[in-house]
Design a protein around this motif. Structure first.
Motif, PDB file in Angstrom:
ATOM      1  N   GLU A 215       0.822  -1.216   0.000  1.00  0.00           N
ATOM      2  CA  GLU A 215       0.000   0.000   0.000  1.00  0.00           C
ATOM      3  C   GLU A 215       0.854   1.263   0.000  1.00  0.00           C
ATOM      4  O   GLU A 215       0.322   2.368   0.081  1.00  0.00           O
ATOM      5  CB  GLU A 215      -0.928  -0.011   1.219  1.00  0.00           C
ATOM      6  N   GLY A 216       2.164   1.093  -0.028  1.00  0.00           N
ATOM      7  CA  GLY A 216       3.048   2.240  -0.174  1.00  0.00           C
ATOM      8  C   GLY A 216       3.535   2.869   1.113  1.00  0.00           C
ATOM      9  O   GLY A 216       3.987   4.016   1.095  1.00  0.00           O
ATOM     10  N   PHE A 217       3.480   2.192   2.230  1.00  0.00           N
ATOM     11  CA  PHE A 217       3.990   2.782   3.471  1.00  0.00           C
ATOM     12  C   PHE A 217       4.686   1.725   4.327  1.00  0.00           C
ATOM     13  O   PHE A 217       4.440   0.525   4.185  1.00  0.00           O
ATOM     14  CB  PHE A 217       2.862   3.445   4.267  1.00  0.00           C
ATOM     15  N   GLU A 218       5.565   2.197   5.191  1.00  0.00           N
ATOM     16  CA  GLU A 218       6.235   1.340   6.160  1.00  0.00           C
ATOM     17  C   GLU A 218       5.451   1.373   7.472  1.00  0.00           C
ATOM     18  O   GLU A 218       5.092   2.460   7.947  1.00  0.00           O
ATOM     19  CB  GLU A 218       7.665   1.819   6.418  1.00  0.00           C
ATOM     20  N   PRO A 219       5.135   0.209   8.037  1.00  0.00           N
ATOM     21  CA  PRO A 219       4.379   0.203   9.296  1.00  0.00           C
ATOM     22  C   PRO A 219       5.188   0.817  10.434  1.00  0.00           C
ATOM     23  O   PRO A 219       6.412   0.731  10.463  1.00  0.00           O
ATOM     24  CB  PRO A 219       4.122  -1.285   9.540  1.00  0.00           C
ATOM     25  N   ASP A 220       4.470   1.427  11.357  1.00  0.00           N
ATOM     26  CA  ASP A 220       5.075   2.075  12.525  1.00  0.00           C
ATOM     27  C   ASP A 220       4.866   1.155  13.726  1.00  0.00           C
ATOM     28  O   ASP A 220       3.730   0.890  14.125  1.00  0.00           O
ATOM     29  CB  ASP A 220       4.414   3.439  12.745  1.00  0.00           C
ATOM     30  N   PHE A 221       5.959   0.681  14.307  1.00  0.00           N
ATOM     31  CA  PHE A 221       5.856  -0.271  15.408  1.00  0.00           C
ATOM     32  C   PHE A 221       5.897   0.448  16.754  1.00  0.00           C
ATOM     33  O   PHE A 221       6.821   1.216  17.031  1.00  0.00           O
ATOM     34  CB  PHE A 221       6.996  -1.286  15.370  1.00  0.00           C
ATOM     35  N   ALA A 222       4.882   0.187  17.566  1.00  0.00           N
ATOM     36  CA  ALA A 222       4.911   0.665  18.950  1.00  0.00           C
ATOM     37  C   ALA A 222       5.722  -0.298  19.806  1.00  0.00           C
ATOM     38  O   ALA A 222       6.520   0.111  20.660  1.00  0.00           O
ATOM     39  CB  ALA A 222       3.499   0.796  19.498  1.00  0.00           C
ATOM     40  N   VAL A 223       5.497  -1.572  19.593  1.00  0.00           N
ATOM     41  CA  VAL A 223       6.208  -2.643  20.300  1.00  0.00           C
ATOM     42  C   VAL A 223       6.447  -3.738  19.274  1.00  0.00           C
ATOM     43  O   VAL A 223       5.579  -4.027  18.440  1.00  0.00           O
ATOM     44  CB  VAL A 223       5.379  -3.217  21.477  1.00  0.00           C
ATOM     45  N   GLU A 224       7.582  -4.382  19.329  1.00  0.00           N
ATOM     46  CA  GLU A 224       7.809  -5.525  18.445  1.00  0.00           C
ATOM     47  C   GLU A 224       8.633  -6.571  19.164  1.00  0.00           C
ATOM     48  O   GLU A 224       9.334  -6.281  20.138  1.00  0.00           O
ATOM     49  CB  GLU A 224       8.508  -5.108  17.155  1.00  0.00           C
ATOM     50  N   GLY A 225       8.513  -7.806  18.671  1.00  0.00           N
ATOM     51  CA  GLY A 225       9.341  -8.888  19.203  1.00  0.00           C
ATOM     52  C   GLY A 225       8.593  -9.908  20.027  1.00  0.00           C
ATOM     53  O   GLY A 225       9.202 -10.826  20.571  1.00  0.00           O
ATOM     54  N   GLY A 226       7.265  -9.785  20.140  1.00  0.00           N
ATOM     55  CA  GLY A 226       6.536 -10.693  21.019  1.00  0.00           C
ATOM     56  C   GLY A 226       5.996 -11.934  20.323  1.00  0.00           C
ATOM     57  O   GLY A 226       5.968 -12.038  19.100  1.00  0.00           O
ATOM     58  N   GLU A 227       5.572 -12.902  21.133  1.00  0.00           N
ATOM     59  CA  GLU A 227       4.800 -14.053  20.669  1.00  0.00           C
ATOM     60  C   GLU A 227       3.315 -13.675  20.742  1.00  0.00           C
ATOM     61  O   GLU A 227       2.963 -12.567  21.136  1.00  0.00           O
ATOM     62  CB  GLU A 227       5.087 -15.274  21.544  1.00  0.00           C
ATOM     63  N   MET A 228       2.432 -14.593  20.367  1.00  0.00           N
ATOM     64  CA  MET A 228       1.011 -14.279  20.257  1.00  0.00           C
ATOM     65  C   MET A 228       0.421 -13.767  21.564  1.00  0.00           C
ATOM     66  O   MET A 228      -0.248 -12.725  21.591  1.00  0.00           O
ATOM     67  CB  MET A 228       0.242 -15.511  19.777  1.00  0.00           C
ATOM     68  N   ASP A 229       0.644 -14.468  22.665  1.00  0.00           N
ATOM     69  CA  ASP A 229       0.044 -14.038  23.937  1.00  0.00           C
ATOM     70  C   ASP A 229       0.530 -12.651  24.342  1.00  0.00           C
ATOM     71  O   ASP A 229      -0.242 -11.821  24.840  1.00  0.00           O
ATOM     72  CB  ASP A 229       0.369 -15.055  25.042  1.00  0.00           C
ATOM     73  N   ALA A 230       1.819 -12.403  24.117  1.00  0.00           N
ATOM     74  CA  ALA A 230       2.368 -11.093  24.480  1.00  0.00           C
ATOM     75  C   ALA A 230       1.768  -9.997  23.610  1.00  0.00           C
ATOM     76  O   ALA A 230       1.407  -8.915  24.110  1.00  0.00           O
ATOM     77  CB  ALA A 230       3.888 -11.114  24.341  1.00  0.00           C
ATOM     78  N   VAL A 231       1.638 -10.261  22.318  1.00  0.00           N
ATOM     79  CA  VAL A 231       1.067  -9.260  21.408  1.00  0.00           C
ATOM     80  C   VAL A 231      -0.356  -8.914  21.837  1.00  0.00           C
ATOM     81  O   VAL A 231      -0.738  -7.735  21.909  1.00  0.00           O
ATOM     82  CB  VAL A 231       1.113  -9.768  19.958  1.00  0.00           C
ATOM     83  N   LEU A 232      -1.169  -9.925  22.116  1.00  0.00           N
ATOM     84  CA  LEU A 232      -2.543  -9.669  22.533  1.00  0.00           C
ATOM     85  C   LEU A 232      -2.582  -8.891  23.843  1.00  0.00           C
ATOM     86  O   LEU A 232      -3.419  -7.995  24.034  1.00  0.00           O
ATOM     87  CB  LEU A 232      -3.305 -10.992  22.671  1.00  0.00           C
ATOM     88  N   GLY A 233      -1.666  -9.206  24.744  1.00  0.00           N
ATOM     89  CA  GLY A 233      -1.613  -8.487  26.012  1.00  0.00           C
ATOM     90  C   GLY A 233      -1.251  -7.029  25.828  1.00  0.00           C
ATOM     91  O   GLY A 233      -1.826  -6.140  26.474  1.00  0.00           O
ATOM     92  N   PHE A 234      -0.301  -6.755  24.930  1.00  0.00           N
ATOM     93  CA  PHE A 234       0.103  -5.362  24.671  1.00  0.00           C
ATOM     94  C   PHE A 234      -1.039  -4.580  24.021  1.00  0.00           C
ATOM     95  O   PHE A 234      -1.234  -3.390  24.303  1.00  0.00           O
ATOM     96  CB  PHE A 234       1.331  -5.334  23.775  1.00  0.00           C
ATOM     97  N   VAL A 235      -1.796  -5.256  23.144  1.00  0.00           N
ATOM     98  CA  VAL A 235      -2.935  -4.588  22.519  1.00  0.00           C
ATOM     99  C   VAL A 235      -3.991  -4.268  23.571  1.00  0.00           C
ATOM    100  O   VAL A 235      -4.553  -3.157  23.589  1.00  0.00           O
ATOM    101  CB  VAL A 235      -3.526  -5.464  21.389  1.00  0.00           C
ATOM    102  N   ARG A 236      -4.285  -5.206  24.447  1.00  0.00           N
ATOM    103  CA  ARG A 236      -5.267  -4.952  25.508  1.00  0.00           C
ATOM    104  C   ARG A 236      -4.850  -3.759  26.363  1.00  0.00           C
ATOM    105  O   ARG A 236      -5.698  -3.010  26.860  1.00  0.00           O
ATOM    106  CB  ARG A 236      -5.414  -6.197  26.392  1.00  0.00           C
ATOM    107  N   ALA A 237      -3.542  -3.617  26.541  1.00  0.00           N
ATOM    108  CA  ALA A 237      -3.038  -2.510  27.365  1.00  0.00           C
ATOM    109  C   ALA A 237      -3.078  -1.175  26.629  1.00  0.00           C
ATOM    110  O   ALA A 237      -2.739  -0.141  27.219  1.00  0.00           O
ATOM    111  CB  ALA A 237      -1.608  -2.814  27.806  1.00  0.00           C
ATOM    112  N   GLY A 238      -3.484  -1.189  25.351  1.00  0.00           N
ATOM    113  CA  GLY A 238      -3.626   0.053  24.609  1.00  0.00           C
ATOM    114  C   GLY A 238      -2.349   0.552  23.961  1.00  0.00           C
ATOM    115  O   GLY A 238      -2.268   1.728  23.574  1.00  0.00           O
TER     116      GLY A 238
END
Length: 294
Positions: A215-238
């Motif tokens: 789509e012509g853009f580079e994604p902006d990462f707030a947090v990176e490097g997690g597994e599935m449970d960690a990613v979902l937890g970070f999303v829940r935390a906003g």
């Protein structure tokens, strides 16, 4: 020395009678006598003192009897152990899967398999498709659930497509809805969103990053490097939004806002893989059948 000869020897030793021993092992008495003589020639010693109406063991026979009984007992044990494996009462299955599939697809299937075959041990290895393919190649796994296309095509693997799964965007209900706040979100709407991103080597990371770049853009990462449970937890935390499989979002959606992607959306194809040159063990083939029929 033949296994059958030991059976005949033990039968004679226990009955002290050649004819009764022959009946016990369901063989003609002359054949039994010939096999006992052949065993004696092989061992270089008489096993029985033969007198009319009186059969007794020689010293050599007394020495052989406990050993022969042990050999026959070990053979029975081996037969029982193999039959248990064939009948799926014992054994193991070494299954590899991506963490998202361990969260979404596998729990119900593994519970059904365990309920049906409680004696089979289930050994699960989580990893990206690349790692799982290597595990299959070196014989460390019997089966693996991988994402197609494989990172490096391997002619030594057989793959069977299992399912095609939609990806969705998850976010915290307390944060603004992603994109324009509508019922669906476009990949282009993720520009400017802070993404919670999986570690390198994770199939979902590669798929999401490639879609954003298309789509012509580079994604902006707030947090990176997690597994599935960690990613979902970070999303829940906003901390940001994430692109995850619908199955995972449905199962783990508590505390998450789930927004579908606008057509054509993003999808991933899950396949069941095993080595082409080695047939999976019986228990693994049964698990394979249950996964394909789920």
């Amino acid at each position: 020395m033949q296994f059958q000869q030991l059976q005949y020897f033990v039968a004679v030793a226990e009955t002290r009678h050649f004819t009764r021993a022959a009946d016990l092992v369901h063989v003609a008495q002359p054949s039994l006598s010939q096999q006992i003589k052949a065993l004696e020639r092989e061992l270089g010693a008489d096993l029985f003192l033969r007198a009319r109406g009186n059969i007794t063991l020689t010293d050599a026979g007394e020495a052989l009897l406990p050993l022969a009984r042990r050999i026959l007992a070990d053979a029975d044990t081996a037969r029982y152990e193999v039959q248990e494996l064939v009948q799926l009462r014992r054994g193991r299955v070494r299954l590899g899967a991506t963490p998202s599939l361990c969260t979404g697809l596998l729990p119900d299937v593994l519970r059904a398999f365990h309920d049906r075959y409680p004696g089979i041990r289930l050994l699960i290895e989580e990893g990206g498709s690349h790692d799982l393919v290597r595990g299959l190649a070196r014989g460390a796994l019997d089966l693996a659930l991988v994402v197609l296309p494989l990172p490096t095509p391997s002619p030594a693997l057989t793959t069977v497509e299992l399912l095609r799964e939609d990806l969705v965007v998850v976010s915290s209900p307390e944060a603004p809805a992603p994109g324009r706040g509508g019922r669906v979100v476009r990949i282009a709407d993720l520009e400017g969103e802070r993404l919670v991103m999986f570690r390198h080597g994770y199939d979902l990371r590669e798929l999401t990053v490639a879609a954003c770049r298309a789509e012509g853009f580079e994604p902006d990462f707030a947090v990176e490097g997690g597994e599935m449970d960690a990613v979902l937890g970070f999303v829940r935390a906003g901390l940001g939004v994430a692109v995850v499989p619908r199955m995972v979002a449905t199962r783990s959606g508590r505390g998450l806002r789930v927004t579908p992607l606008a057509r054509p959306g993003l999808h991933r194809t899950i396949a069941l893989a095993h080595r082409s040159d080695v047939a999976p063990p019986r228990a693994a083939r049964e698990l394979q059948r249950m996964l394909l029929e789920r």
